[in-house]
Write a protein that holds these residues in place. Structure first.
Motif, mmCIF file in Angstrom:
data_model
loop_
_atom_site.group_PDB
_atom_site.id
_atom_site.type_symbol
_atom_site.label_atom_id
_atom_site.label_comp_id
_atom_site.label_asym_id
_atom_site.label_seq_id
_atom_site.Cartn_x
_atom_site.Cartn_y
_atom_site.Cartn_z
ATOM 1 N N PRO A 175 -6.396 5.596 83.325
ATOM 2 C CA PRO A 175 -6.172 6.928 83.897
ATOM 3 C C PRO A 175 -6.401 8.030 82.876
ATOM 4 O O PRO A 175 -6.431 7.784 81.660
ATOM 5 C CB PRO A 175 -4.708 6.879 84.321
ATOM 6 C CG PRO A 175 -4.084 5.927 83.353
ATOM 7 C CD PRO A 175 -5.126 4.881 83.077
ATOM 8 N N ALA A 176 -6.544 9.233 83.379
ATOM 9 C CA ALA A 176 -6.634 10.392 82.495
ATOM 10 C C ALA A 176 -5.253 10.698 81.934
ATOM 11 O O ALA A 176 -4.220 10.371 82.523
ATOM 12 C CB ALA A 176 -7.167 11.594 83.265
ATOM 13 N N LYS A 177 -5.261 11.339 80.821
ATOM 14 C CA LYS A 177 -4.005 11.714 80.172
ATOM 15 C C LYS A 177 -3.318 12.804 80.991
ATOM 16 O O LYS A 177 -3.944 13.803 81.353
ATOM 17 C CB LYS A 177 -4.296 12.226 78.765
ATOM 18 C CG LYS A 177 -3.086 12.499 77.904
ATOM 19 C CD LYS A 177 -3.570 12.897 76.513
ATOM 20 C CE LYS A 177 -2.441 13.104 75.547
ATOM 21 N NZ LYS A 177 -2.939 13.461 74.194
ATOM 22 N N PRO A 178 -2.045 12.636 81.322
ATOM 23 C CA PRO A 178 -1.356 13.668 82.112
ATOM 24 C C PRO A 178 -1.326 14.989 81.358
ATOM 25 O O PRO A 178 -1.281 15.030 80.126
ATOM 26 C CB PRO A 178 0.056 13.102 82.285
ATOM 27 C CG PRO A 178 -0.073 11.637 82.021
ATOM 28 C CD PRO A 178 -1.176 11.493 81.020
ATOM 29 N N SER A 179 -1.358 16.050 82.101
ATOM 30 C CA SER A 179 -1.244 17.368 81.481
ATOM 31 C C SER A 179 0.229 17.717 81.329
ATOM 32 O O SER A 179 1.094 17.124 81.955
ATOM 33 C CB SER A 179 -1.943 18.420 82.346
ATOM 34 O OG SER A 179 -1.363 18.452 83.642
ATOM 35 N N PHE A 207 -10.821 9.757 75.050
ATOM 36 C CA PHE A 207 -10.037 8.860 75.903
ATOM 37 C C PHE A 207 -9.158 9.639 76.891
ATOM 38 O O PHE A 207 -8.578 9.040 77.800
ATOM 39 C CB PHE A 207 -9.163 7.940 75.046
ATOM 40 C CG PHE A 207 -9.955 6.969 74.227
ATOM 41 C CD1 PHE A 207 -10.314 5.738 74.735
ATOM 42 C CD2 PHE A 207 -10.365 7.293 72.942
ATOM 43 C CE1 PHE A 207 -11.054 4.837 73.993
ATOM 44 C CE2 PHE A 207 -11.105 6.402 72.179
ATOM 45 C CZ PHE A 207 -11.460 5.174 72.703
ATOM 46 N N ASP A 208 -9.035 10.938 76.693
ATOM 47 C CA ASP A 208 -8.108 11.716 77.514
ATOM 48 C C ASP A 208 -8.542 11.787 78.986
ATOM 49 O O ASP A 208 -7.708 11.906 79.879
ATOM 50 C CB ASP A 208 -7.974 13.141 76.957
ATOM 51 C CG ASP A 208 -7.218 13.164 75.634
ATOM 52 O OD1 ASP A 208 -6.706 12.101 75.223
ATOM 53 O OD2 ASP A 208 -7.168 14.237 75.006
ATOM 54 N N LYS A 209 -9.817 11.712 79.228
ATOM 55 C CA LYS A 209 -10.280 11.874 80.610
ATOM 56 C C LYS A 209 -10.245 10.573 81.401
ATOM 57 O O LYS A 209 -10.526 10.570 82.612
ATOM 58 C CB LYS A 209 -11.686 12.449 80.608
ATOM 59 C CG LYS A 209 -12.752 11.586 79.964
ATOM 60 C CD LYS A 209 -14.102 12.272 80.036
ATOM 61 C CE LYS A 209 -15.216 11.447 79.379
ATOM 62 N NZ LYS A 209 -15.033 11.347 77.918
ATOM 63 N N GLY A 210 -9.892 9.432 80.739
ATOM 64 C CA GLY A 210 -9.807 8.164 81.446
ATOM 65 C C GLY A 210 -11.164 7.512 81.619
ATOM 66 O O GLY A 210 -12.189 8.019 81.135
ATOM 67 N N ALA A 268 -5.191 5.856 71.465
ATOM 68 C CA ALA A 268 -5.829 6.873 70.629
ATOM 69 C C ALA A 268 -4.790 7.805 70.009
ATOM 70 O O ALA A 268 -4.882 8.166 68.817
ATOM 71 C CB ALA A 268 -6.836 7.672 71.460
ATOM 72 N N THR A 269 -3.802 8.206 70.781
ATOM 73 C CA THR A 269 -2.772 9.125 70.286
ATOM 74 C C THR A 269 -1.957 8.485 69.168
ATOM 75 O O THR A 269 -1.645 9.124 68.152
ATOM 76 C CB THR A 269 -1.845 9.560 71.437
ATOM 77 O OG1 THR A 269 -2.628 10.209 72.454
ATOM 78 C CG2 THR A 269 -0.767 10.507 70.950
ATOM 79 N N ILE A 304 3.638 15.456 75.973
ATOM 80 C CA ILE A 304 3.102 14.122 76.239
ATOM 81 C C ILE A 304 2.827 13.391 74.929
ATOM 82 O O ILE A 304 3.246 12.235 74.737
ATOM 83 C CB ILE A 304 1.824 14.194 77.095
ATOM 84 C CG1 ILE A 304 2.133 14.822 78.454
ATOM 85 C CG2 ILE A 304 1.214 12.800 77.260
ATOM 86 C CD1 ILE A 304 3.073 13.996 79.293
ATOM 87 N N ASP A 305 2.141 14.053 73.995
ATOM 88 C CA ASP A 305 1.843 13.397 72.712
ATOM 89 C C ASP A 305 3.125 13.042 71.970
ATOM 90 O O ASP A 305 3.242 11.961 71.382
ATOM 91 C CB ASP A 305 0.985 14.315 71.833
ATOM 92 C CG ASP A 305 -0.469 14.338 72.293
ATOM 93 O OD1 ASP A 305 -0.790 13.648 73.283
ATOM 94 O OD2 ASP A 305 -1.282 15.029 71.659
ATOM 95 N N GLU A 306 4.090 13.970 72.000
ATOM 96 C CA GLU A 306 5.371 13.696 71.342
ATOM 97 C C GLU A 306 6.037 12.486 71.984
ATOM 98 O O GLU A 306 6.556 11.605 71.293
ATOM 99 C CB GLU A 306 6.294 14.904 71.442
ATOM 100 C CG GLU A 306 7.660 14.661 70.804
ATOM 101 C CD GLU A 306 8.641 15.791 71.076
ATOM 102 O OE1 GLU A 306 9.606 15.929 70.301
ATOM 103 O OE2 GLU A 306 8.453 16.519 72.074
#
Length: 900
Positions: A716-720, A496-499, A680-681, A724-726
């Protein structure tokens, strides 16, 4: 006018009669009996004929009521094993200590209930001595749903066998010191003893049915063989008024749950007075359960009544018992023999003659004391019949006297549920009745003493030997030391990270896709328990039907109409999906059973229950409290979430408040994710916390509530970047800035921080672009995945200050130094984001969908509530204008431009 007899004849003509002459002979015989011996004799013969037909398997409508007598006559009762005298002494000690505990606590004003256990003592003691299997027995032992108001008696027994001490009994209902006892069965407060919280009445019987069903599910799926476990639910006759008490009776019968027994203590009283003052609750319950397909065992009268029934050669006694209303039965309990002779026996010449053969003592023994639920042999016979019956669940209707053995001041009095203590003289009378070796001198300063025969006494040895033979102490809750579940493969979450690129995907569909991947995981896939209340197609879950199967104890006995389709409706005995039909209450009961399997059966299961968000917390919040009380773990998923995402559905379906209700539950971790990667996270972290390696200080006994939406939008894709996960897990992170969004704001442009959750993030992102391109305002966008978790963290920080601990709340850390005011936007009522307002150092404002829902397009609904992108722009300009950072005229200009 239509002749009703003609209608009846017409109806009968619909049934072919191959031999009308024989039919006429049967009818004539019945007429003759009625004429010669009376209608009562005719009714008796018909009843016995129907019973014989049913016993021979002849297909006839079930007989819903039997006479007001015991199902098992005395002559057919099995012998009582063990040592009846020893068991009577043990029961006497338990009665005494239960009453003493509540009375001693009354000086603190904490309340308590004495009369319920007094009526039910033998119902429990017989089970503990002969039937209830402990945790070391085959399978997982039995599951006991104890009637909440009977808890003092269970504590008294635990005191007798050494599991509790006097200090703990003296702290009944006083838990703050750390060594007290909760008022009612409560796993969160006394987790080594209680398995099931039962005091929110009606939820115990409902949960017991689904627990019995889940036991079958575990066995059928090969997770664990618990076929030897039996579920016992102890209920009050007044409790059966709750709609949840009888909501799933048909399910239990339909699925043949003979691993389930209801024991209903029919003391004929509820909290304020009689259960059925002008009627008969036992007969009503019998008809209800028989009609639902249950096996019914009535244990109403004790041995003292045998003589009366033997004298009843005309059936007059049985007829009179059937017609006397319950409130009058209670009155007999408190009146003398003369009154009973006149009012009960005096109504029929045959009964008048019978009464002449009975002494006053005999009449009082029958009407004051002798009930089926007060005699161990009667109770044993009923329990034995229940566990040996196959093919259907059993209900035992045991008649008792509320306040039995507590003296004339308690027995059958309307107010006895609220009576919290006995006087010293009443205790001495009780002592003499129970023949307990307690001396007058033991009452020091008027305080009633606890009684104990000694740790090595014959009574305690007998009690412990019986429990050892049955598999250990009961009730008992045990969390087996099992290894944490292996984390599912990272690939399922990382996808799911890539959107989604240009593809529109709703977060509901993202969650379902995630589950599809997780149930295929080799290590943990079989432990997922998908639960859905007949809305799988609504949520796009029909693709799981053929791959996982829908659980059914009968499998699939038909050819489904869509068998030639790829996603056909597949039922299977080992099916993984629990599709409950249109019952959120049943689905929640499923969820509770699955979510606590780690303790009940030593098998961790991962349930997720997906439902219309509007029909979750609003409809079944009481069960969600029960879930938290029972230390359940799993994922509740409020789909089609939000006030404005359901086009055309309107007020009844538009959820604008579930996170508010969820926030009140300390065990619920509430998230409103905006994007697929956030879903997902959160799920990944939830699996880790509840089923894997929880971090120090983390409580694994929580459950997650996720809201997901049915609005297809690009994901959208997950920001780098770090954290972010926290931020997703803690509840807030910066999704972008005006600069990273490519909006190129002027160096001195006014700036505002826009916080959005769930589907609102998309209006916020649109507003961010409009503010930059049309008004020269820079804005940063933050995704608030959990307003509630942010608030809880802040509350914990505040509490730490009182202890001298310095900690800045996470929300303040995250927003520290962010330029400009804060505007928070949600598809829920403003109260949801406003939870964190007091900890935000910037100027605060919020938008939300307050009020009732309505039917419209999404755009129309959002404009109505003032939460669309245009409304966000105007609100942002207004906030900046108050600070003098934009011209006030800009606000008016924007309102006119957007037609607000």
């Amino acid at each position: 006018m239509t002749d009703p007899n003609a209608i009846q004849s017409s109806e009968l003509d619909q049934l072919p009669d191959r031999d009308p002459e024989e039919t006429a002979e049967w009818q004539a015989s019945l007429d003759a009996v009625a004429k010669a011996a009376g209608p009562h004799r005719a009714a008796y013969l018909m009843r016995r004929t129907l019973e014989r037909a049913e016993g021979n398997g002849i297909a006839l409508p079930k007989l819903l009521e039997t006479d007001y007598v015991n199902t098992i006559p005395t002559a057919a009762e099995p012998g009582l094993p063990g040592d009846p005298e020893m068991e009577a002494r043990i029961t006497a000690w338990n009665r005494w200590n239960a009453a003493a505990m509540v009375t001693r606590g009354s000086k603190y004003g904490v309340g308590g209930h004495i009369a319920t256990f007094a009526s039910a003592a033998w119902l429990y003691e017989t089970g503990f001595n002969h039937f209830f299997k402990g945790k070391e027995a085959d399978g997982s032992g039995d599951q006991l749903y104890i009637q909440g108001h009977a808890s003092p008696g269970i504590y008294a027994r635990a005191f007798l066998d050494g599991r509790l001490d006097e200090h703990q009994l003296d702290n009944f209902r006083r838990e703050s010191g750390g060594n007290g006892l909760p008022s009612y069965p409560h796993p969160r407060r006394l987790p080594w003893l209680w398995e099931f919280p039962t005091v929110s009445m009606g939820l115990g019987p409902l949960s017991a049915i689904y627990q019995a069903r889940f036991n079958r599910y575990l066995t059928a799926r090969g997770i664990k063989d618990v076929s030897q476990s039996h579920v016992w639910a102890f209920l009050g006759d007044g409790e059966m008024d709750e709609p949840e008490s009888t909501a799933a009776l048909a399910l239990a019968s339909r699925e043949g749950l003979d691993n389930l027994t209801f024991v209903i203590n029919c003391n004929l009283q509820r909290l304020d007075g009689p259960v059925r003052a002008n009627f008969k609750i036992v007969q009503e319950l019998e008809a209800q359960f028989r009609g639902a397909g249950w096996n019914v065992v009535k244990s109403l009268w004790g041995n003292a009544w045998d003589e009366l029934f033997q004298l009843d050669t005309t059936g007059a006694l049985v007829r009179r018992l059937r017609e006397v209303p319950d409130a009058q039965v209670q009155t007999y309990q408190t009146r003398d023999a003369a009154y009973i002779r006149q009012d009960f026996f005096g109504k029929d010449p045959a009964l008048i003659e019978m009464a002449k053969l009975l002494s006053d003592d005999k009449i009082l023994e029958c009407f004051h004391l002798s009930r089926g639920g007060h005699e161990a042999r009667k109770v044993y016979a009923a329990y034995k019949a229940a566990v040996e019956f196959k093919g259907a669940p059993t209900v035992i209707l045991a008649q008792t006297v509320k306040g039995h053995t507590l003296g004339e001041g308690f027995a059958s009095k309307n107010a006895n549920h609220q009576m919290k203590k006995l006087s010293v003289d009443e205790f001495k009378t009780m002592r003499d009745l129970l023949e307990l070796p307690i001396k007058d001198s033991d009452f020091v300063d008027g305080v009633v003493p606890y009684g104990h025969p000694g740790a090595d006494s014959p009574e305690v040895r007998y009690l412990q030997e019986r429990r050892a033979a049955l598999g250990g102490p009961a009730p008992a809750r045990r969390v087996h030391p099992v290894a944490p579940l292996a984390a599912p493969a990272e690939k399922a979450f990382a996808s799911f990270d890539k959107g989604s690129g240009s593809q529109n995907v709703a977060t509901t569909m993202a969650f379902v896709r995630l589950i599809k991947d997780l149930v295929r995981d080799k290590e943990t896939g079989k432990r997922w328990v998908p639960i859905v209340p007949d809305e799988a197609r609504t949520f796009g879950m029909e693709s799981l039907f053929p791959s996982l199967g829908i659980y059914s104890p009968k499998g699939q006995t038909y050819e489904p109409v869509d068998r030639d389709q790829l996603m056909y409706y597949k039922e299977a005995q080992n099916g993984q999906i629990l599709n409950e039909g249109i019952t959120e209450a049943g689905s929640m009961a499923d969820f509770i059973a699955a979510s606590t399997s780690y303790a009940t059966h030593g098998e961790a299961m991962i349930p997720f229950y997906i439902f219309y968000s509007m029909f979750g917390w609003q409809r079944t919040a009481d069960q969600m409290w029960q879930l938290g009380d029972q230390l359940g773990r799993g994922f509740l998923v409020g789909a089609t979430a939000g006030r404005t995402t359901l086009t055309g559905e309107g007020l009844q379906h538009a959820d604008g408040h579930s996170p508010v209700i969820a926030a009140t539950n300390p065990a619920a971790l509430t998230y409103d994710p905006a994007f697929a990667y956030e879903v997902a996270t959160i799920v990944r972290d939830g699996i880790r916390r509840m089923y894997g390696e929880a971090a120090p200080g983390e409580d694994p006994n929580v459950f997650y509530y996720l809201t997901v939406y049915n609005e297809p939008l690009p994901q959208p894709a997950k920001p780098s970047g770090l954290g972010i996960d926290e931020g997703i897990v803690k509840g807030l992170y910066r999704f972008n800035t005006a600069e990273s969004a490519g909006l190129s704001p002027a160096a001195n442009a006014p700036r505002i921080q826009l916080l959005g959750s769930g589907t609102a993030i998309h209006w916020v992102l649109k507003a961010q672009r409009m503010l930059a391109e049309e008004w020269g305002v820079a804005s940063d966008v933050w995704s608030a995945t959990s307003w509630t978790e942010l608030r809880r963290d802040a509350l914990e920080a505040d509490a730490g200050l009182l202890r001298g601990e310095e900690r800045v709340p996470y929300v303040r850390q995250a927003l520290h130094g962010a330029e400009g005011p804060v505007l928070a936007v949600s598809d829920y009522m403003r109260q949801v984001p406003d939870q964190i307002a007091q900890w935000v150092e910037q100027d605060w404002s919020s938008l939300g969908a307050d009020g009732f829902g309505l039917s419209d397009t999404r755009e129309g609904a959002r404009r109505h509530f003032g939460v669309d992108a245009e409304s966000v722009v105007v609100a942002a300009l207004a906030q900046l204008a108050r600070r003098g950072e934009v011209q006030a005229t800009a606000v008016k200009e924007a309102r006119e431009k957007y037609g607000l």
